[in-house]
Structure formats: structure tokens, C-alpha cells
Write an enzyme that holds these catalytic residues in place. Structure first.
Site, PDB file in Angstrom:
ATOM      1  N   CYS A 120       0.863  -1.175   0.000  1.00 25.00           N
ATOM      2  CA  CYS A 120       0.000   0.000   0.000  1.00 25.00           C
ATOM      3  C   CYS A 120       0.904   1.230   0.000  1.00 25.00           C
ATOM      4  O   CYS A 120       2.118   1.119   0.229  1.00 25.00           O
ATOM      5  CB  CYS A 120      -0.922  -0.010   1.222  1.00 25.00           C
ATOM      6  SG  CYS A 120      -2.319   1.141   1.082  1.00 25.00           S
ATOM      7  N   CYS A 122      -0.159   4.250   1.715  1.00 23.93           N
ATOM      8  CA  CYS A 122      -0.582   5.235   2.725  1.00 23.93           C
ATOM      9  C   CYS A 122       0.494   5.526   3.764  1.00 23.93           C
ATOM     10  O   CYS A 122       0.590   6.651   4.255  1.00 23.93           O
ATOM     11  CB  CYS A 122      -1.876   4.801   3.400  1.00 23.93           C
ATOM     12  SG  CYS A 122      -1.784   3.251   4.300  1.00 23.93           S
ATOM     13  N   CYS A 130      -3.963   6.069  -0.042  1.00 24.92           N
ATOM     14  CA  CYS A 130      -3.440   4.799  -0.544  1.00 24.92           C
ATOM     15  C   CYS A 130      -3.140   4.817  -2.039  1.00 24.92           C
ATOM     16  O   CYS A 130      -2.839   3.768  -2.618  1.00 24.92           O
ATOM     17  CB  CYS A 130      -4.436   3.681  -0.232  1.00 24.92           C
ATOM     18  SG  CYS A 130      -4.828   3.524   1.526  1.00 24.92           S
ATOM     19  N   LYS A 195     -12.465  -4.947   2.345  1.00 24.47           N
ATOM     20  CA  LYS A 195     -11.897  -4.064   3.354  1.00 24.47           C
ATOM     21  C   LYS A 195     -12.814  -2.851   3.482  1.00 24.47           C
ATOM     22  O   LYS A 195     -12.982  -2.079   2.534  1.00 24.47           O
ATOM     23  CB  LYS A 195     -10.487  -3.624   2.969  1.00 24.47           C
ATOM     24  CG  LYS A 195      -9.843  -2.679   3.980  1.00 24.47           C
ATOM     25  CD  LYS A 195      -8.439  -2.276   3.553  1.00 24.47           C
ATOM     26  CE  LYS A 195      -7.805  -1.327   4.540  1.00 24.47           C
ATOM     27  NZ  LYS A 195      -6.436  -0.917   4.141  1.00 24.47           N
ATOM     28  N   ARG A 205      -3.466   3.595  12.606  1.00 26.37           N
ATOM     29  CA  ARG A 205      -2.949   4.802  11.955  1.00 26.37           C
ATOM     30  C   ARG A 205      -1.961   5.535  12.847  1.00 26.37           C
ATOM     31  O   ARG A 205      -1.057   6.210  12.356  1.00 26.37           O
ATOM     32  CB  ARG A 205      -4.119   5.695  11.522  1.00 26.37           C
ATOM     33  CG  ARG A 205      -4.895   5.060  10.375  1.00 26.37           C
ATOM     34  CD  ARG A 205      -6.197   5.742  10.064  1.00 26.37           C
ATOM     35  NE  ARG A 205      -6.907   5.008   9.012  1.00 26.37           N
ATOM     36  CZ  ARG A 205      -8.151   5.227   8.661  1.00 26.37           C
ATOM     37  NH1 ARG A 205      -8.846   6.184   9.265  1.00 26.37           N
ATOM     38  NH2 ARG A 205      -8.715   4.507   7.705  1.00 26.37           N
ATOM     39  N   ARG A 217     -11.193   7.645   3.453  1.00 25.18           N
ATOM     40  CA  ARG A 217     -10.939   6.621   2.432  1.00 25.18           C
ATOM     41  C   ARG A 217     -12.227   5.988   1.909  1.00 25.18           C
ATOM     42  O   ARG A 217     -12.211   4.889   1.367  1.00 25.18           O
ATOM     43  CB  ARG A 217      -9.994   5.556   3.012  1.00 25.18           C
ATOM     44  CG  ARG A 217      -8.635   6.153   3.384  1.00 25.18           C
ATOM     45  CD  ARG A 217      -7.629   5.110   3.828  1.00 25.18           C
ATOM     46  NE  ARG A 217      -6.328   5.755   4.004  1.00 25.18           N
ATOM     47  CZ  ARG A 217      -5.611   5.701   5.110  1.00 25.18           C
ATOM     48  NH1 ARG A 217      -6.042   5.027   6.156  1.00 25.18           N
ATOM     49  NH2 ARG A 217      -4.441   6.322   5.184  1.00 25.18           N
ATOM     50  N   GLU A 234     -16.318  -8.219  -4.813  1.00 28.13           N
ATOM     51  CA  GLU A 234     -14.924  -7.806  -4.626  1.00 28.13           C
ATOM     52  C   GLU A 234     -14.001  -9.031  -4.574  1.00 28.13           C
ATOM     53  O   GLU A 234     -12.943  -9.069  -5.215  1.00 28.13           O
ATOM     54  CB  GLU A 234     -14.779  -6.992  -3.339  1.00 28.13           C
ATOM     55  CG  GLU A 234     -15.407  -5.612  -3.375  1.00 28.13           C
ATOM     56  CD  GLU A 234     -14.511  -4.565  -4.017  1.00 28.13           C
ATOM     57  OE1 GLU A 234     -13.473  -4.936  -4.605  1.00 28.13           O
ATOM     58  OE2 GLU A 234     -14.856  -3.378  -3.938  1.00 28.13           O
ATOM     59  N   LYS A 249     -11.772  -7.523   6.290  1.00 27.21           N
ATOM     60  CA  LYS A 249     -11.225  -6.621   7.302  1.00 27.21           C
ATOM     61  C   LYS A 249     -12.205  -5.472   7.523  1.00 27.21           C
ATOM     62  O   LYS A 249     -12.643  -4.870   6.543  1.00 27.21           O
ATOM     63  CB  LYS A 249      -9.872  -6.078   6.835  1.00 27.21           C
ATOM     64  CG  LYS A 249      -9.222  -5.096   7.798  1.00 27.21           C
ATOM     65  CD  LYS A 249      -7.950  -4.502   7.213  1.00 27.21           C
ATOM     66  CE  LYS A 249      -7.332  -3.507   8.189  1.00 27.21           C
ATOM     67  NZ  LYS A 249      -6.155  -2.827   7.619  1.00 27.21           N
ATOM     68  N   SER A 275      -6.754  -3.254  14.837  1.00 26.77           N
ATOM     69  CA  SER A 275      -6.231  -2.542  16.008  1.00 26.77           C
ATOM     70  C   SER A 275      -7.306  -2.103  16.987  1.00 26.77           C
ATOM     71  O   SER A 275      -7.152  -2.238  18.204  1.00 26.77           O
ATOM     72  CB  SER A 275      -5.417  -1.332  15.551  1.00 26.77           C
ATOM     73  OG  SER A 275      -6.208  -0.439  14.773  1.00 26.77           O
ATOM     74  N   TYR A 314      -3.014  -8.908  16.539  1.00 27.19           N
ATOM     75  CA  TYR A 314      -1.996  -8.435  17.469  1.00 27.19           C
ATOM     76  C   TYR A 314      -1.992  -9.267  18.749  1.00 27.19           C
ATOM     77  O   TYR A 314      -1.080  -9.152  19.559  1.00 27.19           O
ATOM     78  CB  TYR A 314      -2.244  -6.956  17.797  1.00 27.19           C
ATOM     79  CG  TYR A 314      -2.300  -6.093  16.550  1.00 27.19           C
ATOM     80  CD1 TYR A 314      -1.139  -5.670  15.917  1.00 27.19           C
ATOM     81  CD2 TYR A 314      -3.520  -5.739  15.988  1.00 27.19           C
ATOM     82  CE1 TYR A 314      -1.188  -4.915  14.769  1.00 27.19           C
ATOM     83  CE2 TYR A 314      -3.588  -4.983  14.832  1.00 27.19           C
ATOM     84  CZ  TYR A 314      -2.419  -4.570  14.221  1.00 27.19           C
ATOM     85  OH  TYR A 314      -2.472  -3.829  13.068  1.00 27.19           O
TER      86      TYR A 314
END
Length: 327
Positions: A120, A122, A130, A195, A205, A217, A234, A249, A275, A314
Site C-alpha cells: 500500500c 498510505c 493509498c 476491506k 494509523r 478513504r 470484490e 477486514k 487494532s 496483534y
């Protein structure tokens, strides 16, 4: 099938019976651990909004990757934090870019580890979007070549899999063609297919320094109110263009989408436990409001039950430890 002839509790009477009837299997092989890589040496910069997560210089990255490898985690995904940014995100596809350096070092130390790279712009653009920007509009087609160049540079560095997360139309086809042309026919593509323009990305971010300088976005990421059929389309387009794995996502708010995609396609399905989802659990656990171990493993099992073959999270290190302990 009425009570008292049918007693569902008989199926739960002992741990042995419950284990016999268990239908959802979570193992360390399902987990992918994300890392944020920055320049310099001996840097481990904690991300304020993500407890337990830090931006790591490559030397510190190697130490943390070794920990993941010892726990049996089979794959990691790398996000780069460049030393400089510009309008075209040129550090994303520089041969000596932060991700390219990191991949080379990780593969040298851990050749059997599956190394996945985020593709990406970004993190690398000064505007935080992006794709290529002109008059505050994100341009789709001019972005494709830059994404393809980025993917090839990652493959040249040794990446096993590239993961385009930009949501530009046609980027999987552009990347597949470029990889094949450069001799990387075996490099996998894990496409961020469904996404969403989610509110759960805020802490990421902070970690990646990728907040957009203007607007949002929503013109390229999926609308959170979109029909599930749009997610199927998609994913179908990405598979037709050459994706090997498709991703949904975020994960928790879109488990219905994970299930729909899994039912529709035969390919492996990944999800990203993002996150904001991670932080909600960590914050509640820090307050003592929930049992972190039980909640995390329950979430992971839920994502598996929904249809996820792979889970980017994570929580991966903790989950791997708990599974090793018999979680």
C-alpha cells in the site's frame, strides 16, 4: 425431540464429552502476527494507543520475530514506517526501503518463516492516502503501477507473500502480471478484498503514521452499510485477477461477511482482527472487567467458526502462548 427425552445438557456433562464433540479447532498455525518496522537501531517505540505493540527497528524486529518463531507462529506481516514521505510514496518501492531491508534480514535469520508484506502507499505518502492524488482526488489507474512496483521489490527482497491493502480496482491483476513478468510466479497474493472504511482502524494509523491529511478513504474502501453481495463481488474479482487468498477486514463486525465469502469460494479465507478490536479487549482487561485469555481465545475460535482459515491479529503472541499452555 422434546424434554425430558431430549436433554442437550447430556452433551456437555464432562470435559471428555465436550472435547469429543468439539467442532472448532484453533491452533497456532492459524495465526499471523503483524509488525511495524522503522529505521535506526535499537528502537522500540511503544504505540500509545496499542498496549503491547511498538514500532521496531530491524535489530529489535529480529528479536521479536525470534520470539514468535519459538512459539510456532508460522507467518508474520510487515508494515513499514519510512524515513521520508512524498506525494508518490517512493519509499514503498525503493530497493533499500525499510520493508525491503527488513524482509532481507528476517529471511536471512528465519528462512522457513512465511514473510508477508503490506502493499500500500498510505504509510509512505505525505498525504496519507493509498493512491496517487490529484486535486484532492485519489486516482485509481495511475496507482496500479506503483503498487505493482512495490510488490515486485518486496518479492525481490525475499517476501513469500504480498498483501495489497489499498482497495484500488485492478490492483491484483497488475501485481500478478508484474510478479510473473519478473519471475516471481510462486509469490502468493493475499488480497484485502472486503476491506471496509471502518472506524476500528484508528490505533493502526497511530502505529503506522498513515492517517490521511484530508478527507477519508470512503471512495475506495467499502462502505460499512454496503450489501454483502458487494463483498462477494470484490472477492470474486480479486480471485479472477490472480489472488491466492482473500481477506475480510475488520473481523468482528464482519463475521457474517467471512461466512458468506467462505461459503462462496474454495480458496483460503483470511481475516484481520484489527487494532481497534485489539484495543477494546486490552483496555477492558486492564480494568479487570474481562478475563483477557478467555476472551481472546473465544474471539479467535469465533473467527475460525465463521470461516477464517488465517487470522491476522496483534493477540498472536499471547494466543500462541496460551495455546501452548493448553488453552
Amino acid at each position: 425431540m422434546n424434554f425430558p427425552v431430549t436433554r442437550m445438557r447430556r452433551l456437555r456433562t464432562t470435559p471428555a464429552v465436550r472435547k469429543m464433540l468439539s467442532a472448532v479447532s484453533l491452533t497456532v498455525n492459524d495465526l499471523i502476527y503483524p509488525f511495524f518496522v522503522t529505521g535506526g537501531e535499537n528502537h522500540e517505540n511503544p504505540v500509545r494507543s496499542m498496549p503491547g505493540v511498538a514500532q521496531l527497528s530491524i535489530d529489535r524486529l529480529i528479536v521479536k520475530v525470534e520470539e514468535a518463531v519459538k512459539l510456532g507462529i508460522p507467518a508474520i506481516v510487515l508494515f513499514g514506517i519510512p524515513g521520508r514521505k512524498d506525494a508518490l510514496g517512493s519509499e514503498a518501492y525503493a530497493q533499500d526501503g525499510i520493508i525491503q531491508q527488513a524482509v532481507r534480514e528476517v529471511k536471512k535469520e528465519f528462512p522457513q518463516l512465511a514473510v508477508i508484506t503490506d502493499v500500500c502507499l498510505c504509510e509512505y505518502t505525505d498525504h496519507g492516502h493509498c493512491g496517487v492524488v490529484e486535486n484532492d482526488k485519489i486516482l485509481n489507474d495511475p496507482t496500479l503501477d506503483l503498487l505493482a512496483r512495490t510488490a515486485v521489490s518486496h518479492a525481490q527482497a525475499g517476501a513469500d507473500m504480498v498483501a495489497p491493502s489499498d482497495m484500488m480496482d485492478g490492483r491484483v491483476a497488475a501485481i500478478r502480471e508484474a510478479l510473473d513478468r519478473a519471475g516471481f510466479q510462486d509469490t502468493l497474493i493475499m488480497a484485502y478484498s472486503a476491506k471496509y472504511a471502518s472506524s476500528f482502524y484508528g490505533p493502526f494509523r497511530d502505529a503506522a503514521g498513515s492517517a490521511p491529511e484530508f478527507g477519508d478513504r470512503s471512495t475506495y474502501q467499502m462502505d460499512t452499510s454496503a450489501s454483502p453481495d458487494q463483498a462477494i463481488m470484490e472477492a470474486a474479482l480479486d480471485l479472477e485477477e490472480g489472488a491466492d487468498i482473500v481477506m475480510v477486514k475488520p473481523a468482528l463486525a464482519y463475521m457474517d461477511i467471512i461466512r458468506r465469502v467462505k461459503e462462496e469460494f474454495l480458496c483460503p479465507i483470511a481475516c484481520y482482527n484489527v487494532s481497534g478490536e485489539y484495543v477494546m479487549v486490552k483496555s477492558a482487561a486492564a480494568k479487570g472487567w474481562i478475563d483477557e485469555r478467555k476472551v481472546v481465545l473465544e474471539i479467535m475460535k469465533g473467527l475460525k467458526r465463521a470461516g477464517s482459515d488465517l487470522i491476522l491479529t496483534y493477540h498472536a503472541l499471547d494466543a500462541a502462548r496460551w495455546l501452548k499452555q493448553g488453552g
